[in-house]
Write an enzyme that holds these catalytic residues in place. Structure first.
Site, PDB file in Angstrom:
ATOM      1  CB  CYS A  79     -47.749 -13.895 -40.517  1.00 57.89           C
ATOM      2  SG  CYS A  79     -45.950 -13.626 -40.656  1.00 57.89           S
ATOM      3  CG  HIS A 176     -47.747 -10.584 -37.088  1.00 58.32           C
ATOM      4  ND1 HIS A 176     -48.091 -11.870 -36.742  1.00 58.32           N
ATOM      5  CD2 HIS A 176     -46.531 -10.663 -37.674  1.00 58.32           C
ATOM      6  CE1 HIS A 176     -47.119 -12.694 -37.091  1.00 58.32           C
ATOM      7  NE2 HIS A 176     -46.160 -11.985 -37.670  1.00 58.32           N
ATOM      8  CD  GLU A 178     -50.997 -11.214 -34.525  1.00 59.64           C
ATOM      9  OE1 GLU A 178     -49.902 -11.816 -34.596  1.00 59.64           O
ATOM     10  OE2 GLU A 178     -51.707 -10.962 -35.534  1.00 59.64           O
TER      11      GLU A 178
END
Length: 198
Positions: A79, A176, A178
């Site tokens: 990001c 992202h 995650e």
């Protein structure tokens, strides 16, 4: 062992947990020597580009990352971390300048670009191997505009947006991993494999 570069902000805990689930031993560090020497350095970020750049400079981490990249040791940006690989940002400040191009404010009626979007691979890439057409999670108001052929994936948000870049031992994803469920977990596993061969 991988290191997450601590520049004073960012979603380090969730990225750290994601890499641990992928099988990595992870350390969050402000130590320049560790950033230079670890098998993989990750710049994970949320927040403001100008303040993040200042944080890297103040901790001596910008120089460490540039030395690492010059030595062709793998670096992954996530990001804002991907945006910091470029030269300048419309958000303010300068990045590491290891990839040529600017970071520009999104030109769209809906900003920020937030939510799930579908990856379209534009070049073969170990980082996103097997993930063409997969959905990943985005949360950003600025996007990279490379002036060299480093983009390996894009998504549509009224117009194409660069979703991932890769050049030698430098790579980045705008989304992202995650926060992207099983697909994101695969991206992190791929990143570990990529770092061993980059």
């Amino acid at each position: 062992m991988i290191v997450l570069v601590d520049y004073g902000a960012g979603n380090l805990r969730s990225v750290c947990s994601g890499f641990e689930r992928a099988g990595a031993e992870v350390s969050v560090t402000t130590d320049a020597a560790s950033v230079r020497e670890a098998p993989l350095a990750v710049i994970a970020g949320v927040g403001n580009a100008e303040s993040a750049g200042r944080g890297l400079e103040a901790r001596g981490l910008a120089d460490a990352l540039q030395e690492r990249i010059a030595a062709e040791r793998p670096v992954l940006g996530i990001c804002l971390g991907m945006q910091l690989l470029f030269e300048e940002s419309d958000e303010g400040g300068t990045g590491l300048g290891v990839l040529r191009g600017r970071v520009e404010r999104l030109r769209a009626t809906r900003v920020p670009h937030m939510g799930w979007n579908t990856l379209r691979l534009t070049r073969p890439t170990a980082l996103l191997d097997g993930l063409d057409g997969s959905d990943v999670y985005f949360a950003h108001s600025f996007a990279c505009a490379p002036t060299e052929p480093v983009a390996v994936a894009e998504v549509d948000h009224e117009r194409p947006i660069v979703a991932a870049v890769e050049r030698g031992a430098v790579a980045g994803v705008q989304f992202h991993p995650e926060r992207s469920g099983a697909v994101g977990a695969q991206v992190l596993r791929n990143a570990l494999k990529w770092s061993r061969s980059a």
